[in-house]
Design a protein around this motif. Structure first.
Motif, PDB file in Angstrom:
ATOM      1  N   GLN A 138      -1.961  -0.126   9.227  1.00  0.00           N
ATOM      2  CA  GLN A 138      -2.433  -1.475   8.914  1.00  0.00           C
ATOM      3  C   GLN A 138      -2.959  -1.596   7.485  1.00  0.00           C
ATOM      4  O   GLN A 138      -2.989  -2.690   6.916  1.00  0.00           O
ATOM      5  CB  GLN A 138      -3.515  -1.896   9.916  1.00  0.00           C
ATOM      6  CG  GLN A 138      -2.974  -2.110  11.323  1.00  0.00           C
ATOM      7  CD  GLN A 138      -4.058  -2.287  12.358  1.00  0.00           C
ATOM      8  OE1 GLN A 138      -5.244  -2.370  12.032  1.00  0.00           O
ATOM      9  NE2 GLN A 138      -3.679  -2.319  13.630  1.00  0.00           N
ATOM     10  N   ASN A 139      -3.367  -0.471   6.917  1.00  0.00           N
ATOM     11  CA  ASN A 139      -3.874  -0.471   5.542  1.00  0.00           C
ATOM     12  C   ASN A 139      -2.793  -0.112   4.528  1.00  0.00           C
ATOM     13  O   ASN A 139      -3.093   0.207   3.381  1.00  0.00           O
ATOM     14  CB  ASN A 139      -5.031   0.522   5.405  1.00  0.00           C
ATOM     15  CG  ASN A 139      -6.272   0.059   6.144  1.00  0.00           C
ATOM     16  OD1 ASN A 139      -6.487  -1.141   6.307  1.00  0.00           O
ATOM     17  ND2 ASN A 139      -7.070   1.000   6.614  1.00  0.00           N
ATOM     18  N   SER A 140      -1.541  -0.163   4.954  1.00  0.00           N
ATOM     19  CA  SER A 140      -0.438   0.233   4.087  1.00  0.00           C
ATOM     20  C   SER A 140       0.374  -0.972   3.634  1.00  0.00           C
ATOM     21  O   SER A 140       0.242  -2.075   4.159  1.00  0.00           O
ATOM     22  CB  SER A 140       0.473   1.220   4.816  1.00  0.00           C
ATOM     23  OG  SER A 140       1.130   0.572   5.899  1.00  0.00           O
ATOM     24  N   ILE A 141       1.217  -0.719   2.649  1.00  0.00           N
ATOM     25  CA  ILE A 141       2.137  -1.720   2.116  1.00  0.00           C
ATOM     26  C   ILE A 141       3.538  -1.131   2.125  1.00  0.00           C
ATOM     27  O   ILE A 141       3.724   0.047   1.825  1.00  0.00           O
ATOM     28  CB  ILE A 141       1.758  -2.122   0.673  1.00  0.00           C
ATOM     29  CG1 ILE A 141       0.424  -2.875   0.655  1.00  0.00           C
ATOM     30  CG2 ILE A 141       2.840  -2.992   0.037  1.00  0.00           C
ATOM     31  CD1 ILE A 141      -0.046  -3.231  -0.732  1.00  0.00           C
ATOM     32  N   GLU A 142       4.516  -1.943   2.456  1.00  0.00           N
ATOM     33  CA  GLU A 142       5.902  -1.489   2.403  1.00  0.00           C
ATOM     34  C   GLU A 142       6.553  -2.002   1.127  1.00  0.00           C
ATOM     35  O   GLU A 142       6.515  -3.199   0.823  1.00  0.00           O
ATOM     36  CB  GLU A 142       6.682  -1.998   3.620  1.00  0.00           C
ATOM     37  CG  GLU A 142       8.133  -1.516   3.644  1.00  0.00           C
ATOM     38  CD  GLU A 142       8.869  -1.985   4.879  1.00  0.00           C
ATOM     39  OE1 GLU A 142       9.859  -2.727   4.732  1.00  0.00           O
ATOM     40  OE2 GLU A 142       8.440  -1.615   5.991  1.00  0.00           O
ATOM     41  N   CYS A 143       7.118  -1.080   0.357  1.00  0.00           N
ATOM     42  CA  CYS A 143       7.799  -1.449  -0.880  1.00  0.00           C
ATOM     43  C   CYS A 143       9.049  -2.247  -0.551  1.00  0.00           C
ATOM     44  O   CYS A 143       9.873  -1.815   0.256  1.00  0.00           O
ATOM     45  CB  CYS A 143       8.161  -0.193  -1.678  1.00  0.00           C
ATOM     46  SG  CYS A 143       9.121  -0.531  -3.171  1.00  0.00           S
ATOM     47  N   GLU A 144       9.199  -3.415  -1.174  1.00  0.00           N
ATOM     48  CA  GLU A 144      10.348  -4.263  -0.886  1.00  0.00           C
ATOM     49  C   GLU A 144      11.653  -3.660  -1.393  1.00  0.00           C
ATOM     50  O   GLU A 144      12.724  -3.965  -0.877  1.00  0.00           O
ATOM     51  CB  GLU A 144      10.144  -5.643  -1.517  1.00  0.00           C
ATOM     52  CG  GLU A 144       8.989  -6.424  -0.907  1.00  0.00           C
ATOM     53  CD  GLU A 144       8.831  -7.788  -1.546  1.00  0.00           C
ATOM     54  OE1 GLU A 144       9.619  -8.106  -2.464  1.00  0.00           O
ATOM     55  OE2 GLU A 144       7.934  -8.543  -1.126  1.00  0.00           O
TER      56      GLU A 144
END
Length: 261
Positions: free
Chosen positions: A231-237
């Motif tokens: 939940q504290n992560s980001i996915e690189c587009e």
């Protein structure tokens, strides 16, 4: 017992129905569970998002069963459950540390144990399959070293965490994670780690020597730790790498990262 725990309820509140299903399966593996008799469960099942707070309370109550000095049925705060799991797994922590820090120490210890069971060549080959280019254990393989690498937040660290948690869940409920967000992570789950079989044997031997409630609290705490990290992560587009949400640029491809959704 308070019906709200700031260290647990927000994580479950943000979890999807599919993610909560794992915790429901872990809990209902025990004959002494009370979740399925709760009125909200009976009313809304299988929409677990409608009674996430009940799931949180159930985990805490199982945690209370591992403390002989607590009255049965009165679950402790979640931080006490996490501390107890850390003690059971011989994971050191400081009294001033919060839940996220202790969770990370637990994950690092579990990952370290799995990696330690591998030969140096097997470990190098395994990490290379995760697309790893930067990890180094020149100073020795230790939980502290692994914890530092997890904090770095690269895609390889996220994949490694995912694989280990998948094995813990599989050992607990007989099936692994099915909630993979992209093809890259699906491939990561398919990577075989023979030595991680200790999770299904050595870990559960430790569990069986203690209170049976550990069969709920240990996999639950490890799984919640992964949910919090997710939940504290980001996915690189661009490359679909999953990295720490605090990062401005993807460590895998250098793309500027947006806000976590």
């Amino acid at each position: 017992m308070s019906n709200y725990d700031a260290d647990l309820n927000p994580v479950l509140h943000s979890a999807s129905n599919e993610e909560l299903q794992i915790l429901v399966d872990i809990i209902t593996n025990r004959d002494t569970e009370e979740l399925t008799s709760h009125e909200l469960y009976k009313k809304f099942h299988p929409d677990h998002t409608q009674y996430y707070a009940v799931i949180a309370n159930e985990i805490r109550e199982f945690g209370g069963n591992t403390f002989r000095n607590l009255v049965r049925g009165e679950g402790p705060e979640y931080i006490e459950v996490v501390r107890d799991v850390a003690r059971q797994l011989d994971v050191p922590f400081a009294d001033h540390q919060g839940v996220p820090e202790i969770e990370q120490s637990i994950l690092a210890a579990v990952i370290t144990k799995a990696l330690t069971e591998m030969s140096e060549n097997d470990r190098r080959e395994f990490l290379s399959k995760l697309g790893n280019r930067n990890w180094s254990f020149a100073g020795g393989l230790s939980a502290m070293a692994v914890q530092g690498l997890l904090r770095a937040g690269g895609f390889a660290s996220y994949q490694l965490m995912l694989i280990i948690v998948n094995h813990v869940v599989k050992a607990a409920i007989g099936r692994g994670l099915s909630l993979v967000v992209n093809a890259t992570l699906a491939r990561a789950l398919s990577v075989a780690i023979g030595p991680v079989g200790w999770l299904a044997t050595g870990l559960w031997t430790v569990v069986s020597l203690g209170d049976p409630a550990y069969k709920i609290t240990i996999p639950s705490v490890i799984y919640v730790a992964w949910l919090r990290a997710k939940q504290n992560s980001i996915e690189c587009e661009k490359c679909e790498a999953t990295v720490e949400g605090s990062m401005s640029f993807c460590p895998e491809c250098g793309t500027k990262l947006g806000r976590n959704k």
